[in-house]
Design a protein around this motif. Structure first.
Motif, PDB file in Angstrom:
ATOM      1  N   LEU A  67      -5.791  10.452  19.723  1.00 32.27           N
ATOM      2  CA  LEU A  67      -5.582   9.172  20.387  1.00 32.27           C
ATOM      3  C   LEU A  67      -4.093   8.944  20.632  1.00 32.27           C
ATOM      4  N   LYS A  68      -3.791   8.166  21.640  1.00 31.77           N
ATOM      5  CA  LYS A  68      -2.412   7.745  21.892  1.00 31.77           C
ATOM      6  C   LYS A  68      -2.315   6.279  21.501  1.00 31.77           C
ATOM      7  N   HIS A  76       4.615   4.945   9.111  1.00 28.35           N
ATOM      8  CA  HIS A  76       3.885   3.693   8.890  1.00 28.35           C
ATOM      9  C   HIS A  76       3.174   3.830   7.548  1.00 28.35           C
ATOM     10  N   LYS A  77       3.914   3.458   6.483  1.00 27.11           N
ATOM     11  CA  LYS A  77       3.425   3.642   5.118  1.00 27.11           C
ATOM     12  C   LYS A  77       2.272   2.692   4.812  1.00 27.11           C
ATOM     13  N   ILE A  78       1.326   3.246   4.086  1.00 27.36           N
ATOM     14  CA  ILE A  78       0.192   2.473   3.585  1.00 27.36           C
ATOM     15  C   ILE A  78       0.408   2.166   2.106  1.00 27.36           C
ATOM     16  N   ALA A  79       0.749   3.201   1.326  1.00 22.81           N
ATOM     17  CA  ALA A  79       0.959   3.031  -0.112  1.00 22.81           C
ATOM     18  C   ALA A  79       1.828   4.169  -0.618  1.00 22.81           C
ATOM     19  N   GLU A  80       2.472   3.913  -1.770  1.00 21.55           N
ATOM     20  CA  GLU A  80       3.383   4.918  -2.313  1.00 21.55           C
ATOM     21  C   GLU A  80       3.474   4.755  -3.823  1.00 21.55           C
ATOM     22  N   THR A  81       3.550   5.894  -4.504  1.00 20.26           N
ATOM     23  CA  THR A  81       3.849   5.930  -5.935  1.00 20.26           C
ATOM     24  C   THR A  81       5.004   6.908  -6.119  1.00 20.26           C
ATOM     25  N   ASP A  82       5.366   7.176  -7.358  1.00 22.00           N
ATOM     26  CA  ASP A  82       6.427   8.150  -7.607  1.00 22.00           C
ATOM     27  C   ASP A  82       6.039   9.547  -7.133  1.00 22.00           C
ATOM     28  N   GLN A  83       4.738   9.852  -7.137  1.00 20.12           N
ATOM     29  CA  GLN A  83       4.286  11.211  -6.818  1.00 20.12           C
ATOM     30  C   GLN A  83       3.564  11.360  -5.484  1.00 20.12           C
ATOM     31  N   TYR A  84       3.075  10.257  -4.907  1.00 27.67           N
ATOM     32  CA  TYR A  84       2.209  10.363  -3.725  1.00 27.67           C
ATOM     33  C   TYR A  84       2.605   9.345  -2.658  1.00 27.67           C
ATOM     34  N   LEU A  85       2.209   9.667  -1.422  1.00 30.36           N
ATOM     35  CA  LEU A  85       2.491   8.792  -0.298  1.00 30.36           C
ATOM     36  C   LEU A  85       1.300   8.836   0.660  1.00 30.36           C
ATOM     37  N   ALA A  86       0.914   7.678   1.174  1.00 32.18           N
ATOM     38  CA  ALA A  86      -0.117   7.576   2.210  1.00 32.18           C
ATOM     39  C   ALA A  86       0.513   6.885   3.408  1.00 32.18           C
ATOM     40  N   PHE A  87       0.316   7.456   4.593  1.00 29.48           N
ATOM     41  CA  PHE A  87       0.879   6.896   5.815  1.00 29.48           C
ATOM     42  C   PHE A  87      -0.026   7.241   6.992  1.00 29.48           C
ATOM     43  N   LEU A  88       0.108   6.467   8.059  1.00 30.54           N
ATOM     44  CA  LEU A  88      -0.723   6.698   9.234  1.00 30.54           C
ATOM     45  C   LEU A  88      -0.304   7.970   9.954  1.00 30.54           C
ATOM     46  N   ASP A  89      -1.302   8.691  10.447  1.00 31.98           N
ATOM     47  CA  ASP A  89      -1.069   9.841  11.315  1.00 31.98           C
ATOM     48  C   ASP A  89      -0.637   9.291  12.673  1.00 31.98           C
ATOM     49  N   VAL A  90       0.468   9.773  13.221  1.00 31.01           N
ATOM     50  CA  VAL A  90       0.930   9.270  14.516  1.00 31.01           C
ATOM     51  C   VAL A  90       0.194   9.923  15.684  1.00 31.01           C
ATOM     52  N   PHE A  91      -0.599  10.952  15.399  1.00 32.68           N
ATOM     53  CA  PHE A  91      -1.478  11.582  16.389  1.00 32.68           C
ATOM     54  C   PHE A  91      -2.897  11.557  15.837  1.00 32.68           C
ATOM     55  N   PRO A  92      -3.478  10.358  15.702  1.00 29.95           N
ATOM     56  CA  PRO A  92      -4.747  10.214  14.976  1.00 29.95           C
ATOM     57  C   PRO A  92      -5.980  10.676  15.750  1.00 29.95           C
ATOM     58  N   CYS A  93      -6.967  11.087  14.982  1.00 25.56           N
ATOM     59  CA  CYS A  93      -8.297  11.368  15.540  1.00 25.56           C
ATOM     60  C   CYS A  93      -9.039  10.058  15.787  1.00 25.56           C
ATOM     61  N   ALA A  94      -8.746   9.049  14.982  1.00 20.13           N
ATOM     62  CA  ALA A  94      -9.388   7.740  15.068  1.00 20.13           C
ATOM     63  C   ALA A  94      -8.387   6.691  14.595  1.00 20.13           C
ATOM     64  N   VAL A  95      -8.575   5.463  15.013  1.00 17.53           N
ATOM     65  CA  VAL A  95      -7.719   4.366  14.552  1.00 17.53           C
ATOM     66  C   VAL A  95      -7.823   4.278  13.027  1.00 17.53           C
ATOM     67  N   SER A 136       0.479   3.188  20.329  1.00 15.45           N
ATOM     68  CA  SER A 136       1.895   2.824  20.330  1.00 15.45           C
ATOM     69  C   SER A 136       2.392   2.580  18.904  1.00 15.45           C
ATOM     70  N   GLN A 137       3.708   2.650  18.747  1.00 12.38           N
ATOM     71  CA  GLN A 137       4.324   2.382  17.451  1.00 12.38           C
ATOM     72  C   GLN A 137       4.016   0.957  16.985  1.00 12.38           C
ATOM     73  N   GLU A 138       3.970   0.018  17.922  1.00 12.86           N
ATOM     74  CA  GLU A 138       3.657  -1.370  17.573  1.00 12.86           C
ATOM     75  C   GLU A 138       2.229  -1.486  17.043  1.00 12.86           C
ATOM     76  N   GLU A 139       1.293  -0.808  17.716  1.00  8.63           N
ATOM     77  CA  GLU A 139      -0.100  -0.837  17.253  1.00  8.63           C
ATOM     78  C   GLU A 139      -0.236  -0.155  15.899  1.00  8.63           C
ATOM     79  N   LEU A 140       0.469   0.964  15.704  1.00 10.72           N
ATOM     80  CA  LEU A 140       0.426   1.643  14.403  1.00 10.72           C
ATOM     81  C   LEU A 140       0.955   0.721  13.307  1.00 10.72           C
ATOM     82  N   ALA A 141       2.028  -0.003  13.581  1.00 13.08           N
ATOM     83  CA  ALA A 141       2.577  -0.941  12.594  1.00 13.08           C
ATOM     84  C   ALA A 141       1.558  -2.024  12.235  1.00 13.08           C
ATOM     85  N   GLU A 142       0.837  -2.526  13.241  1.00 17.91           N
ATOM     86  CA  GLU A 142      -0.187  -3.549  12.994  1.00 17.91           C
ATOM     87  C   GLU A 142      -1.341  -2.982  12.172  1.00 17.91           C
TER      88      GLU A 142
END
Length: 129
Positions: free
Chosen positions: A111-112, A16-35, A114-120
């Motif tokens: 936290l648990k 679940h990508k947040i942002a991306e450049t040629d050198q870096y990537l930000a994405f959601l942790d699928v096993f998050p400590c917090a939303v 869902s993939q749908e919630e992570l996408a949102e």
């Protein structure tokens, strides 16, 4: 062998990508400590964050700093905590974690979501970039 993060960069594993450049990537942790818990990585696979050269290290932190306001706007919290642990995946990364208390950065309490919630959540954060 490629790390799970390198496989995400290569598109072999979905994220679940947040942002991306040629050198870096930000994405959601699928096993998050917090939303909204976001991982920020250099695309170049280097295990230990302090083994990054100065330019890549500084760029990683600047990229994380650009992502932080969007997370803060999307996820109600007192602030965004930052952590570098580096034991769970052999690929340098920074955790950006929305916090209302210190317990929100408990890496043993995942936290648990869902993939749908992570996408949102990802879409909401991206809307503030």
């Amino acid at each position: 062998m490629s790390s799970i993060f390198s496989k995400i960069v290569a598109g072999e594993i979905p994220s679940h990508k947040i942002a991306e450049t040629d050198q870096y990537l930000a994405f959601l942790d699928v096993f998050p400590c917090a939303v909204g818990h976001t991982l920020v990585i250099p695309k170049k696979e280097i295990d230990y964050i302090f083994d990054l050269d100065d330019e890549l290290y500084t760029g990683l932190m600047q990229f994380a700093k650009q992502i932080e306001p969007a997370i803060r706007k999307a996820i109600p919290c007192k602030r965004i905590g930052i952590a570098v642990v580096g034991l769970e995946v052999p690929h340098a990364h920074v955790h950006l974690i929305p916090m209302n208390s210190m317990s929100d950065m408990n890496f043993n309490n995942k936290l648990k979501i869902s993939q749908e919630e992570l996408a949102e959540i990802a879409a909401k954060i991206r809307s503030f970039l």
